[in-house]
Design an enzyme around this catalytic site. Structure first.
Site, PDB file in Angstrom:
ATOM      1  N   GLU A 163       0.830  -1.210   0.000  1.00 56.38           N
ATOM      2  CA  GLU A 163       0.000   0.000   0.000  1.00 56.38           C
ATOM      3  C   GLU A 163       0.865   1.261   0.000  1.00 56.38           C
ATOM      4  OE1 GLU A 163      -2.912  -0.419  -0.801  1.00 56.38           O
ATOM      5  OE2 GLU A 163      -3.029  -2.567  -0.372  1.00 56.38           O
TER       6      GLU A 163
ATOM      7  N   HIS B  71       1.704   2.170  -3.511  1.00 57.66           N
ATOM      8  CA  HIS B  71       0.636   2.978  -4.113  1.00 57.66           C
ATOM      9  C   HIS B  71       0.729   4.426  -3.631  1.00 57.66           C
ATOM     10  CE1 HIS B  71      -1.580  -0.096  -6.199  1.00 57.66           C
ATOM     11  NE2 HIS B  71      -1.910  -0.774  -5.109  1.00 57.66           N
TER      12      HIS B  71
END
Length: 679
Positions: free
Chosen positions: A464, A467
């Site tokens: 994550e 991202h």
């Protein structure tokens, strides 16, 4: 004007004043935002001047800011910190928001102006051309060229899809939260690590119960399936998880799945496509369903024999414990796989938890970004947050300039959906830096222990955060082209790339210390991590491929779907099945990715991007995994560029050649790697 969403935010970096915003404020701002955007579009369509890039495309890019501000907040909170009131609002406004968006996409005069700009524009730079192309394709892809009757049909379908998608997610969240396994006999805890027992005791106390409570949230469910000796309870938990929203009652999603699949087919048909996959893949790296299916088949051919051997080895091992007649069932796999892994490598992943205390892991991940890109993070207590679990950071570039706001939200709660994701509260454009959030469901602290993560959770954090870097490092002119606004089968590259660091010794030693003694992670444990990292790699690949094949089976259909869901799944998975069937299990009713998560006809993207991330990291292996020049090239060629160029162009600018499968096969320990190219 006392609505905080209708006035400028007087907060650090103009962040959302979460503590001052009510659900009523969100509703009022959404309704006002719809009116304002309608007026902004009217001004574009009614102007006397000939359409130009500036007065049409750029004006559209700059419109809708109030509505975006309000809906971004609503949808982000629906996932991360929802409430009954917010759920009710989202369901009530779903039809109106869908209709508003469709009205814009089907506005004949607006599309006429866009087409005129496309046909006549000259002198545009590359990013302006990409924005123009994206806007035109979005309108064309959304029915702008349809005849009136078909346009109305398109409008109805989009509206129903929006409503059903929200209902699917709401049912799944409620079903996941409502189930829990309450144990009162200590013998039922046999095999479970002490930390899991403490977590379960704490979960019971939160419900005013004696004993221990286990839930379907990952930090509770996954260790239970890996360590609980009680086979009957493992089966009970497995079926509760795998049968979510498929057994009647108010949370049942079976009819919703059928409707979503059929509505997407109808949408594609209205637009002239034979099936939904062909419609979606027009704007993906893969380009068509033949390429996707060929890609999945090639991976299946390479990995399936290895996966079968892995499962056979685990069953053989289980029989040495349980007897020669033992059959390995789905609820046994994780349990015996873990025992075999420990026997093979003298390695229990639970031994890592004391070295992965969450605050230290956070320091390590943030420091990794500093090593690679020179950026720095400073925790801020002045930036408002939407829940006490959330931490806010100011992010600064190597030259000291402000780069972004980062929110981190780590722990499960009833108001948060399962899984892990990154989202934006504000996109980057030429005038504003982004506000990015990463949301996960990690192991919670207890009254006497901090949050101690598994290696898988560390990997999820890195994923994550990858991202987030894509969003935070964006440097584009237009928000709709910045950060993660890229082709769906390219968006997972930055996230999966970061996962590579999870087993690198230099990275682990930068933060991993025992939470009590302060001793660094021993070299012996690092050796075992690296030796065991490919354990069941083929099984994991086949699992992902099975999801990808199911996705494509739904969305390459050219006739309406009216089939028993579990039977449909069994048929699709028959040739790649590795464990005995579980007739009552049904994945589709809780497969959020392809039902309401944007991955419909796109789940293959994870494996597609995995080829890219392995290939990209092979460059870092050659040039140095912390090499600042290599990292700078990755930043400039990929992370900063967003969707300003075609993804294959961005990747080849970094890699200086096309990607191949070779690095992935080598990383997963498969023999005889080839040099097949991702087309």
């Amino acid at each position: 004007m006392d609505n905080p969403l209708l006035v400028p935010f007087h907060t650090p970096h103009e962040t959302y004043p979460f503590d001052k915003i009510s659900v009523r404020d969100i509703e009022e701002a959404i309704l006002a935002g719809i009116e304002r955007e309608n007026e902004e579009i009217r001004q574009i369509t009614e102007m006397d001047e000939m359409p130009t890039f500036e007065n049409t495309i750029l004006a559209m890019e700059q419109s809708g800011s109030l509505l975006e501000r309000a809906t971004t907040l609503m949808y982000n909170l629906l996932s991360a910190n929802t409430s009954d009131e917010l759920e009710e609002l989202s369901e009530r406004l779903a039809s109106q928001l869908s209709s508003h968006n469709t009205d814009i996409l089907l506005n004949k005069e607006l599309f006429r102006r866009i087409k005129h700009v496309k046909d006549t524009a000259s002198g545009l730079n590359a990013e302006e051309r990409m924005l123009l192309e994206k806007v035109y394709e979005n309108f064309e892809h959304s029915g702008a060229t349809l005849a009136e009757e078909a346009r109305e049909k398109f409008r109805e379908i989009r509206q129903e899809l929006a409503e059903l998608g929200l209902k699917f997610s709401s049912n799944l969240l409620r079903e996941t939260n409502e189930y829990f396994l309450h144990l009162t006999q200590e013998e039922d805890l046999a095999g479970l690590p002490a930390l899991q027992v403490q977590q379960a005791q704490h979960a019971a106390a939160e419900r005013d119960l004696q004993g221990w409570v286990f839930t379907l949230h990952a930090p509770s469910y996954v260790p239970f399936m890996e360590y609980a000796d009680n086979r009957a309870l493992r089966k009970q938990m497995y079926l509760a998880y795998q049968c979510r929203c498929s057994h009647g009652g108010r949370n049942d999603n079976r009819d919703i799945v059928e409707k979503l699949v059929n509505l997407r087919l109808a949408l594609a048909n209205v637009l002239g496509y034979p099936d939904y996959a062909e419609y979606v893949l027009q704007h993906r790296m893969a380009k068509n369903e033949e390429t996707v299916l060929s890609f999945l088949e090639e991976l299946l051919e390479k990995y399936l024999p290895h996966a079968r051997r892995e499962v056979a080895e685990i069953e053989k091992f289980a029989r040495t414990i349980e007897g020669p007649d033992f059959t390995l069932e789905a609820w046994d796999f994780a349990y015996y796989a873990q025992k075999l892994k420990q026997a093979h490598y003298d390695f229990d992943p639970e031994a890592l938890r004391p070295y992965f205390e969450l605050s230290r892991v956070t320091e390590g991940v943030l420091h990794l970004a500093q090593q690679l890109y020179g950026i720095r993070f400073r925790e801020s207590h002045d930036i408002p947050v939407y829940h006490p679990d959330v931490t806010a950071y100011e992010v600064f570039d190597a030259d000291g300039s402000f780069l972004a706001v980062l929110y981190t939200d780590f722990f499960p709660r009833k108001s948060k959906k399962g899984g892990a994701w990154m989202t934006n509260y504000r996109e980057q454009d030429e005038a504003r830096r982004p506000h990015v959030s990463i949301v996960m469901n990690f192991t919670k602290p207890t009254p006497d222990k901090p949050s101690l993560l598994t290696l898988d959770e560390v990997e999820t954090f890195l994923h994550e955060f990858g991202h987030a870097l894509h969003g935070m490092l964006a440097r584009t002119r237009f928000a709709s082209l910045s950060g993660t606004n890229v082709y769906w089968d390219f968006v997972e590259l930055p996230s999966q790339f970061m996962e590579n660091y999870s087993t690198e010794k230099e990275f682990l030693l930068s933060f991993a210390r025992h939470y009590q003694s302060g001793e660094p992670l021993p070299d012996e444990l690092i050796r075992r991590i690296r030796e065991s990292k490919n354990f069941n790699a083929a099984y994991a690949c086949i699992r992902q491929l099975s999801f990808g094949f199911l996705d494509m089976a739904f969305y390459t259909r050219q006739q309406a779907f009216h089939t028993d869901l579990p039977a449909f799944e069994r048929e699709i998975w028959q040739r790649m099945r590795l464990l005995p069937e579980v007739p009552e299990a049904c994945m589709s009713t809780h497969f959020s990715h392809i039902m309401n998560g944007g991955y419909a006809a796109g789940y293959y993207s994870y494996k597609w991007a995995e080829v890219l991330d392995a290939d990209a990291f092979s460059v870092f292996r050659e040039e140095g995994i912390f090499n600042p020049a290599t990292a700078d090239r990755f930043r400039r060629c990929i992370l900063e560029k967003g969707g300003t160029r075609r993804p294959e162009e961005l990747y080849e600018a970094f890699r200086r050649q096309k990607p191949t499968m070779e690095a992935l096969l080598r990383r997963d320990g498969l023999a005889h790697p080839t040099k097949n190219v991702v087309k």
